[in-house]
Scaffold this motif. Structure first.
Motif, PDB file in Angstrom:
ATOM      1  N   SER A   1       0.820  -1.218   0.000  1.00 11.78           N
ATOM      2  CA  SER A   1       0.000   0.000   0.000  1.00 11.78           C
ATOM      3  C   SER A   1       0.851   1.264   0.000  1.00 11.78           C
ATOM      4  N   GLY A   2       2.184   1.108   0.001  1.00 10.39           N
ATOM      5  CA  GLY A   2       3.075   2.264   0.039  1.00 10.39           C
ATOM      6  C   GLY A   2       3.417   2.710   1.441  1.00 10.39           C
ATOM      7  N   ARG A   3       2.972   1.924   2.446  1.00 10.43           N
ATOM      8  CA  ARG A   3       3.280   2.291   3.829  1.00 10.43           C
ATOM      9  C   ARG A   3       4.710   1.879   4.171  1.00 10.43           C
ATOM     10  N   VAL A   4       5.410   2.756   4.860  1.00  8.67           N
ATOM     11  CA  VAL A   4       6.801   2.487   5.234  1.00  8.67           C
ATOM     12  C   VAL A   4       6.830   1.552   6.437  1.00  8.67           C
ATOM     13  N   ILE A   5       7.604   0.458   6.301  1.00 10.33           N
ATOM     14  CA  ILE A   5       7.620  -0.538   7.385  1.00 10.33           C
ATOM     15  C   ILE A   5       9.022  -0.773   7.953  1.00 10.33           C
ATOM     16  N   ASP A   6      10.064  -0.235   7.300  1.00  6.89           N
ATOM     17  CA  ASP A   6      11.419  -0.460   7.814  1.00  6.89           C
ATOM     18  C   ASP A   6      12.357   0.641   7.316  1.00  6.89           C
TER      19      ASP A   6
ATOM     20  N   SER B   1       7.785  -0.640  -8.289  1.00  9.67           N
ATOM     21  CA  SER B   1       6.631  -0.454  -9.187  1.00  9.67           C
ATOM     22  C   SER B   1       5.370  -0.144  -8.384  1.00  9.67           C
ATOM     23  N   VAL B   2       5.352  -0.478  -7.078  1.00  6.64           N
ATOM     24  CA  VAL B   2       4.220  -0.132  -6.195  1.00  6.64           C
ATOM     25  C   VAL B   2       3.993   1.380  -6.186  1.00  6.64           C
ATOM     26  N   LEU B   3       5.086   2.143  -6.328  1.00 10.18           N
ATOM     27  CA  LEU B   3       5.000   3.600  -6.288  1.00 10.18           C
ATOM     28  C   LEU B   3       4.788   4.225  -7.659  1.00 10.18           C
ATOM     29  N   GLY B   4       4.675   3.403  -8.695  1.00  8.24           N
ATOM     30  CA  GLY B   4       4.364   3.951 -10.014  1.00  8.24           C
ATOM     31  C   GLY B   4       5.442   3.789 -11.061  1.00  8.24           C
ATOM     32  N   LEU B   5       6.586   3.166 -10.723  1.00  9.58           N
ATOM     33  CA  LEU B   5       7.614   2.934 -11.741  1.00  9.58           C
ATOM     34  C   LEU B   5       7.213   1.764 -12.638  1.00  9.58           C
ATOM     35  N   THR B   6       7.732   1.769 -13.872  1.00 11.05           N
ATOM     36  CA  THR B   6       7.509   0.626 -14.763  1.00 11.05           C
ATOM     37  C   THR B   6       8.335  -0.554 -14.260  1.00 11.05           C
ATOM     38  N   LYS B   7       8.040  -1.768 -14.755  1.00  8.88           N
ATOM     39  CA  LYS B   7       8.771  -2.962 -14.338  1.00  8.88           C
ATOM     40  C   LYS B   7      10.261  -2.823 -14.643  1.00  8.88           C
ATOM     41  N   GLU B   8      10.583  -2.235 -15.829  1.00  3.18           N
ATOM     42  CA  GLU B   8      11.990  -2.073 -16.207  1.00  3.18           C
ATOM     43  C   GLU B   8      12.698  -1.110 -15.255  1.00  3.18           C
ATOM     44  N   GLN B   9      12.039   0.021 -14.953  1.00  3.82           N
ATOM     45  CA  GLN B   9      12.638   0.983 -14.029  1.00  3.82           C
ATOM     46  C   GLN B   9      12.792   0.382 -12.638  1.00  3.82           C
ATOM     47  N   ALA B  10      11.790  -0.406 -12.221  1.00  2.41           N
ATOM     48  CA  ALA B  10      11.821  -1.004 -10.892  1.00  2.41           C
ATOM     49  C   ALA B  10      12.993  -1.978 -10.748  1.00  2.41           C
ATOM     50  N   GLN B  11      13.333  -2.676 -11.847  1.00  2.00           N
ATOM     51  CA  GLN B  11      14.472  -3.600 -11.798  1.00  2.00           C
ATOM     52  C   GLN B  11      15.800  -2.841 -11.711  1.00  2.00           C
ATOM     53  N   GLN B  12      15.889  -1.694 -12.401  1.00  2.00           N
ATOM     54  CA  GLN B  12      17.123  -0.908 -12.395  1.00  2.00           C
ATOM     55  C   GLN B  12      17.294  -0.137 -11.086  1.00  2.00           C
ATOM     56  N   GLN B  13      16.170   0.253 -10.467  1.00  3.33           N
ATOM     57  CA  GLN B  13      16.224   1.066  -9.246  1.00  3.33           C
ATOM     58  C   GLN B  13      15.389   0.392  -8.146  1.00  3.33           C
ATOM     59  N   PRO B  14      15.966  -0.658  -7.521  1.00  2.10           N
ATOM     60  CA  PRO B  14      15.185  -1.441  -6.546  1.00  2.10           C
ATOM     61  C   PRO B  14      15.238  -0.907  -5.118  1.00  2.10           C
ATOM     62  N   TYR B  15      15.749   0.315  -4.936  1.00  2.00           N
ATOM     63  CA  TYR B  15      15.817   0.895  -3.598  1.00  2.00           C
ATOM     64  C   TYR B  15      15.086   2.232  -3.577  1.00  2.00           C
ATOM     65  N   ILE B  16      14.576   2.608  -2.414  1.00  2.86           N
ATOM     66  CA  ILE B  16      14.000   3.949  -2.283  1.00  2.86           C
ATOM     67  C   ILE B  16      14.686   4.668  -1.126  1.00  2.86           C
ATOM     68  N   ALA B  17      15.051   5.927  -1.411  1.00  6.16           N
ATOM     69  CA  ALA B  17      15.800   6.733  -0.446  1.00  6.16           C
ATOM     70  C   ALA B  17      14.992   7.962  -0.055  1.00  6.16           C
ATOM     71  N   SER B  18      15.119   8.362   1.190  1.00  7.27           N
ATOM     72  CA  SER B  18      14.436   9.560   1.671  1.00  7.27           C
ATOM     73  C   SER B  18      15.122  10.800   1.132  1.00  7.27           C
ATOM     74  N   MET B  19      14.321  11.794   0.722  1.00  5.10           N
ATOM     75  CA  MET B  19      14.846  13.076   0.245  1.00  5.10           C
ATOM     76  C   MET B  19      14.957  14.100   1.374  1.00  5.10           C
ATOM     77  N   GLY B  20      14.527  13.723   2.572  1.00  7.65           N
ATOM     78  CA  GLY B  20      14.524  14.703   3.654  1.00  7.65           C
ATOM     79  C   GLY B  20      13.412  15.719   3.526  1.00  7.65           C
ATOM     80  N   ILE B  21      12.313  15.307   2.873  1.00  7.82           N
ATOM     81  CA  ILE B  21      11.134  16.169   2.689  1.00  7.82           C
ATOM     82  C   ILE B  21       9.930  15.435   3.282  1.00  7.82           C
TER      83      ILE B  21
END
Length: 429
Positions: free
Chosen positions: A169-174, A192-212
């Motif tokens: 659901s996009g909820r942060v758990i860790d 891809s849960v956040l809206g990336l395509t499958k190809e993008q999701a494979q290339q960028q499998p991490y999410i980082a905080s922007m401090g916002i």
């Protein structure tokens, strides 16, 4: 957006950007030849119809105060303001700001006076363009207590950031702060849960905080008042809150750069000159970046060769070669100079012609770059006086050096000439 108040965190002493922060707060550091770092988040707020803006700072805030006072004056027909809140001692708290969360905590008494529903917390040293309306809309739609803006990143850069995991659901758990090795692998998520395509999701499998971040009003006040020993949003407040509160992630899939180090700051500025399309552009009529109106004359170029560069207003350049560089307002470059892959911040004032001539006659060095000087791979801070036949080229490829008594530092191989420094004729760096 009338129910949103923005808080821009001006940062601490700015040690990673030293010596550019020697005489100014980090948000007041000049960028792109005419702007200041603080102009980026403030302009994003204005373009997002958020007009209640506080800037929290505690170090060298004089030039920041001056810039904001001269730049952002809203009319008396709305409640809009941009105000600097400097660290101050009170009977309840005699200390300086101890971190990002503590800075906001010390001003809660002022924040709660406003009739708002959400607090938007931003950083003062990032380069990006973002419509916060979409961010806040997502926060409201998901019923989140806190929403973080995140960027998808690849494995190469992932260990430089605070990473997080999300559920379907996009909820942060860790959370994990700059993980490496096996700990890094465990932080992979399906982006891809956040809206990336499958190809993008494979290339960028991490999410980082922007401090916002966006906080619900009551949640922010509760978290800050309960855990007074927790002083930082990214490292303590938000990771602890994710257990009991609905903390959501919002994907920002566009250019964003943390320019908190000399190396990142240098490259972010020079990247602006890239053709045909730089990753970040100031040429956007729909979402302009605002700054102080100086009413300077146009730049004057006398027999110059200039390629892939940005030249600020009010410059005077004579018979010189400028390549892949950024020149700030009121820059003066004399004949025979070569400037390559460098950032010159310009000057705060003009020297009258008579004064310049008198300086030369007396053997003093006028403001600007003297004749037959070569500058390569350097940052020249404001009002520097660089003499005749100087070579700032880091000829020995030194990576780190402190030569404050000689007017310069070297950071990550980049020579940084101090504000108001004087570099004598014939100097070789």
């Amino acid at each position: 957006m009338k129910k949103v108040l923005s808080i821009i965190l001006g940062g601490g002493a700015g040690t990673r950007l030293y010596p550019l922060t020697k005489l100014r707060a980090k948000p007041a550091v000049p960028v792109a030849g005419k702007y200041r770092l603080i102009d980026i988040p403030v302009s994003n707020c204005i373009n997002s119809e958020i007009f209640k803006i506080y800037v929290l700072t505690q170090f060298n805030s004089a030039s920041l105060n001056r810039h904001i006072a001269r730049t952002y004056n809203f009319t008396g027909f709305n409640e809009g303001f941009v105000e600097v809140l400097a660290a101050q001692q009170t009977p309840e708290n005699p200390n300086w700001f101890q971190g990002t969360a503590d800075a906001v905590r010390q001003y809660l008494w002022l924040m709660e006076e406003w009739d708002v529903d959400e607090y938007l917390i931003l950083s003062g040293d990032h380069l990006y363009r973002m419509d916060y309306r979409q961010f806040i809309q997502r926060h409201r739609e998901t019923g989140a207590d806190i929403t973080l803006s995140v960027i998808p990143i690849d494995e190469r850069r992932a260990s430089d950031f605070g990473l997080m995991k999300i559920d379907d659901s996009g909820r942060v758990i860790d959370f994990s702060e700059k993980p490496k090795g096996e700990a890094l692998t465990q932080m992979q998520v399906d982006t891809s849960v956040l809206g990336l395509t499958k190809e993008q999701a494979q290339q960028q499998p991490y999410i980082a905080s922007m401090g916002i971040y966006v906080f619900k009003k009551d949640v922010l006040f509760k978290l800050l008042r309960e855990g007074t020993e927790r002083t930082d949003f990214g490292k303590e407040i938000i990771p602890d809150a994710s257990k009991d509160y609905n903390v959501q992630a919002y994907l920002f899939d566009d250019y964003w750069e943390d320019i908190g180090t000399i190396e990142a700051f240098y490259h972010a500025n020079l990247t602006l000159t890239r053709q045909p399309q730089p990753p970040f552009s100031f040429y956007d009529e729909q979402a302009p970046i605002y700054t102080r109106a100086r009413y300077l004359p146009p730049s004057k170029l006398l027999d110059c060769q200039i390629t892939e560069s940005i030249i600020g207003e009010g410059c005077i350049l004579k018979n010189c070669r400028i390549q892949h560089s950024v020149l700030g307002v009121r820059s003066r470059i004399e004949s025979g100079c070569v400037i390559e892959e460098s950032l010159l911040m310009g000057a705060d004032f003009y020297q009258a012609s008579v004064e310049r001539q008198c300086s030369l006659v007396k053997g003093d060095i006028p403001v600007g770059i003297g004749t037959d000087t070569i500058i390569r791979g350097a940052i020249i801070d404001k009002n520097a006086r660089i003499g005749h036949d100087v070579k700032i080229i880091n000829k020995d490829n030194v990576q780190e050096a402190n030569r404050e008594n000689q007017g310069f530092y070297i950071r990550s191989g980049i020579v940084v000439v101090l504000k108001n420094a004087v570099i004598p004729d014939g100097t070789i760096i």
